[in-house]
Structure formats: structure tokens, C-alpha cells
Design a protein around this motif. Structure first.
Motif, PDB file in Angstrom:
ATOM      1  N   UNK A   1       2.960  22.732   0.905  1.00 31.13           N
ATOM      2  CA  UNK A   1       2.748  22.352  -0.607  1.00 31.13           C
ATOM      3  C   UNK A   1       3.752  21.702  -1.574  1.00 31.13           C
ATOM      4  N   UNK A   2       4.900  21.054  -0.402  1.00 30.41           N
ATOM      5  CA  UNK A   2       5.129  19.839  -1.452  1.00 30.41           C
ATOM      6  C   UNK A   2       4.662  18.988  -1.414  1.00 30.41           C
ATOM      7  N   UNK A   3       4.384  18.600  -0.314  1.00 29.18           N
ATOM      8  CA  UNK A   3       3.746  17.531   0.077  1.00 29.18           C
ATOM      9  C   UNK A   3       2.057  17.161  -1.009  1.00 29.18           C
ATOM     10  N   UNK A   4       1.661  18.154  -0.775  1.00 31.92           N
ATOM     11  CA  UNK A   4       0.262  18.155  -1.567  1.00 31.92           C
ATOM     12  C   UNK A   4       0.382  18.472  -2.581  1.00 31.92           C
ATOM     13  N   UNK A   5       1.131  18.707  -2.967  1.00 30.60           N
ATOM     14  CA  UNK A   5       1.920  18.880  -4.587  1.00 30.60           C
ATOM     15  C   UNK A   5       2.826  17.579  -5.148  1.00 30.60           C
ATOM     16  N   UNK A   6       3.418  17.100  -4.443  1.00 28.92           N
ATOM     17  CA  UNK A   6       3.433  16.036  -4.167  1.00 28.92           C
ATOM     18  C   UNK A   6       2.570  14.310  -4.618  1.00 28.92           C
ATOM     19  N   UNK A   7       1.244  14.673  -3.935  1.00 28.28           N
ATOM     20  CA  UNK A   7       0.616  13.664  -3.603  1.00 28.28           C
ATOM     21  C   UNK A   7      -0.707  13.782  -4.755  1.00 28.28           C
ATOM     22  N   UNK A   8      -0.843  15.701  -5.433  1.00 32.63           N
ATOM     23  CA  UNK A   8      -1.722  16.012  -6.523  1.00 32.63           C
ATOM     24  C   UNK A   8      -1.154  15.502  -7.683  1.00 32.63           C
ATOM     25  N   UNK A   9       0.253  15.609  -7.730  1.00 30.06           N
ATOM     26  CA  UNK A   9       0.953  14.776  -9.077  1.00 30.06           C
ATOM     27  C   UNK A   9       1.015  12.922  -8.650  1.00 30.06           C
ATOM     28  N   UNK A  10       1.043  12.460  -7.848  1.00 23.62           N
ATOM     29  CA  UNK A  10       0.200  10.907  -7.711  1.00 23.62           C
ATOM     30  C   UNK A  10      -1.183  10.670  -7.698  1.00 23.62           C
ATOM     31  N   UNK A  11      -2.155  11.641  -7.574  1.00 21.19           N
ATOM     32  CA  UNK A  11      -3.313  11.300  -7.630  1.00 21.19           C
ATOM     33  C   UNK A  11      -3.393  10.906  -6.901  1.00 21.19           C
ATOM     34  N   UNK A  12      -2.893  11.298  -4.994  1.00 18.30           N
ATOM     35  CA  UNK A  12      -3.585  10.497  -3.333  1.00 18.30           C
ATOM     36  C   UNK A  12      -4.700  11.183  -2.963  1.00 18.30           C
ATOM     37  N   UNK A  13      -5.384  10.987  -2.700  1.00 17.54           N
ATOM     38  CA  UNK A  13      -6.498  11.060  -2.554  1.00 17.54           C
ATOM     39  C   UNK A  13      -5.511  12.373  -0.518  1.00 17.54           C
ATOM     40  N   UNK A  14      -6.094  13.354   0.140  1.00 15.13           N
ATOM     41  CA  UNK A  14      -5.543  14.121   0.717  1.00 15.13           C
ATOM     42  C   UNK A  14      -6.580  13.696   2.016  1.00 15.13           C
ATOM     43  N   UNK A  15      -5.624  12.727   3.154  1.00 12.63           N
ATOM     44  CA  UNK A  15      -6.777  12.933   4.084  1.00 12.63           C
ATOM     45  C   UNK A  15      -7.200  14.062   4.803  1.00 12.63           C
ATOM     46  N   UNK A  16      -8.600  13.879   5.514  1.00  9.95           N
ATOM     47  CA  UNK A  16      -8.659  15.411   5.941  1.00  9.95           C
ATOM     48  C   UNK A  16      -8.717  14.574   8.140  1.00  9.95           C
ATOM     49  N   UNK A  17      -7.863  16.227   8.416  1.00  8.89           N
ATOM     50  CA  UNK A  17      -7.362  16.155   9.699  1.00  8.89           C
ATOM     51  C   UNK A  17      -8.077  16.786  10.064  1.00  8.89           C
ATOM     52  N   UNK A  18      -8.853  16.211  11.388  1.00 10.27           N
ATOM     53  CA  UNK A  18      -9.689  17.041  12.453  1.00 10.27           C
ATOM     54  C   UNK A  18      -9.071  18.299  12.599  1.00 10.27           C
ATOM     55  N   UNK A  19     -10.112  19.192  13.201  1.00 12.57           N
ATOM     56  CA  UNK A  19      -9.419  20.819  13.747  1.00 12.57           C
ATOM     57  C   UNK A  19      -8.288  20.730  15.066  1.00 12.57           C
ATOM     58  N   UNK A  20      -7.592  21.338  14.988  1.00  3.25           N
ATOM     59  CA  UNK A  20      -6.432  20.651  15.715  1.00  3.25           C
ATOM     60  C   UNK A  20      -6.124  22.565  16.497  1.00  3.25           C
ATOM     61  N   UNK A  21      -6.187  22.326  17.025  1.00  2.00           N
ATOM     62  CA  UNK A  21      -5.443  23.673  18.263  1.00  2.00           C
ATOM     63  C   UNK A  21      -4.258  24.370  17.471  1.00  2.00           C
ATOM     64  N   UNK A  22      -3.350  25.072  16.143  1.00  2.00           N
ATOM     65  CA  UNK A  22      -2.170  25.244  16.794  1.00  2.00           C
ATOM     66  C   UNK A  22      -1.527  26.813  16.772  1.00  2.00           C
ATOM     67  N   UNK A  23      -2.551  26.934  17.975  1.00  2.00           N
ATOM     68  CA  UNK A  23      -2.171  28.604  18.411  1.00  2.00           C
ATOM     69  C   UNK A  23      -1.790  29.891  18.463  1.00  2.00           C
ATOM     70  N   UNK A  24      -2.967  29.450  16.892  1.00  2.00           N
ATOM     71  CA  UNK A  24      -2.958  31.094  16.649  1.00  2.00           C
ATOM     72  C   UNK A  24      -4.163  32.095  17.527  1.00  2.00           C
ATOM     73  N   UNK A  25      -3.141  31.682  18.865  1.00  2.00           N
ATOM     74  CA  UNK A  25      -3.871  33.332  19.068  1.00  2.00           C
ATOM     75  C   UNK A  25      -4.125  34.814  18.816  1.00  2.00           C
ATOM     76  N   UNK A  26      -4.852  35.080  18.745  1.00  2.00           N
ATOM     77  CA  UNK A  26      -5.293  36.452  17.961  1.00  2.00           C
ATOM     78  C   UNK A  26      -4.110  36.960  19.258  1.00  2.00           C
TER      79      UNK A  26
END
Lengths: 99, 99
Positions: free
Chosen positions: B74-99
Motif C-alpha cells: 500500500x505504501x509503495x503503490x500509494x507513493x508511486x501513484x502520487x508520483x505517477x510512476x508506472x508500476x513494474x510487473x513482477x512475474x509469478x512467484x510462489x510465495x508459499x501460499x499452500x492451501x
DNA sequence: TAGTAATTTAGCTAATAAGCTAAATAGTGC
DNA sequence: GCACTATTTAGCTTATTAGCTAAATTACTA
């Protein structure tokens, strides 16, 4: 050599960057937006400059500060990549978004 | 209540967040990665917690810290939106959300 | 060249940050 | 309950940050 994240840690400095996103402004014009003295603002400018986030240029008796967006983008994108933070609102990649 | 950008201003704290991105770790395990004393690390954890960036949970005689990714995003996206900075696309990552 | 406006530097104070060691606390397990 | 381990708190030192006023500097302009 102030780091970008050090420079971003003060709310006035973040807001200065925001004020500059649509073009350069003089030190005095920038300073007028904040409830602190001009020498204090000068210190904030120095830190932003030292981090490579702004550039200052002499122009007609004033100093015009401009945003160095690439430094900011590199720092933020670099950190987000390290953290594997994805974009929140851009469409799914499987919908064939055209850049 | 430390702000997110204050918390991010120290390199050790940024690296702690990175170490936590693949799952929780104990205070001691985290501290072992850095050349400062454990009390000093405890202070860093306190700041990260105060900014809402990590959570601490008692578990079997240790305290397990986990990343609170939403605060960071939220903090980073919020600031980037304020600055109108394009947000990078990060490829799929397995963050270990094992159901 | 002198004056003027804009900005920074100097010099100070008070608050905060970051590090340390030693001591206290909290939680496990016998 | 006691000992043990993990972590934090207390108390300290040093360095940095952020703010101020006053003075110096820079660079136009008349």
C-alpha cells in the motif's frame, strides 16, 4: 551521498518530489508550499540532490529544481523486485495487454 | 507510530523484510544475518512492527516475525501513484501460499 | 558598479537514531 | 518451582537530523 530511501524518509521531501512531477520549480516557489524556513528547505533540497533525485539549474536569478525521475524509478522498482511486489491494478497478463 | 518510509530508511530493516518474504523467521535467526548486536536488532524489529510492516508471534520459546506485505504494498503503490510512476510487473512467484 | 532579490552557509539547539553492554523479562521443559 | 534460552528493556554514548536566525554568497538589473 544520501541514499534514495534516506531522502524519501521525510514527508516534506516526498512532497517536494510530487510538486516537481509536472515540471521544474524554483527553490523559493517550492519553499512557499511548506511551513518551514527557507534555510530548512535548502537543507531538504541538498539531501534530495545528494540522493540524485533532483537537479538544480541556475536560471534568471533563481535556481530551478527538476525531478530526476529515473533515479526514483530505479530505486523503487529495484526494491519492489527484491521484494517480489506485483502491480495491483494492471490487467491480467493472459488478456494480452498491449503495453 | 513509525511511518513506513521511516522504517524503510535503514538498510538492515529493508533486508529484514527481504529475508521474510518467503516466510516467517525467528528474531534470533534474523539477527544472525547482521553484524550488529541482538538488542540493536530488537530495536529494528520494533520499528518495523511499529510501521505495521511485520507481525510478531510467540511460538515455542521464540518470536516468529512475519512480513505484513499489504502494508508495504500500500505504501509503495500509494507513493508511486502520487508520483505517477508506472508500476513494474513482477512475474509469478510462489510465495508459499499452500492451501 | 551598486543595489536587490534569491538561495545557501554558518552556527546554534533540541530531538531522534543507532549502536553498545548489562540486566530484566517471558516462555519451555524438566 | 527452577533452570535455560530467547528476546527485550534500561541506560548510556555518539552521530545525525531538523529546525531556527543571522550572515554570506550568487547572479541579475539598473
Amino acid at each position: 551521498m544520501t541514499s534514495v530511501f534516506d531522502a524519501l524518509s521525510h514527508p516534506i521531501r516526498r512532497e517536494v518530489l510530487e510538486l516537481l512531477k509536472d515540471g521544474g520549480k524554483s527553490a523559493g516557489d517550492l519553499a512557499d508550499h511548506f511551513p518551514v524556513s527557507k534555510p530548512t528547505m535548502s537543507g531538504h533540497f541538498a539531501k534530495l540532490k545528494s540522493a540524485g533525485l533532483i537537479l538544480g539549474e541556475n536560471r534568471a536569478g533563481s535556481i530551478i529544481y527538476t525531478l530526476n525521475m529515473s533515479t526514483l524509478e530505479e530505486a523503487l522498482h529495484g526494491f519492489m523486485a527484491r521484494m517480489e511486489i506485483a502491480q495491483p491494478h494492471v490487467p491480467d497478463t493472459d488478456r494480452g495487454e498491449t503495453a
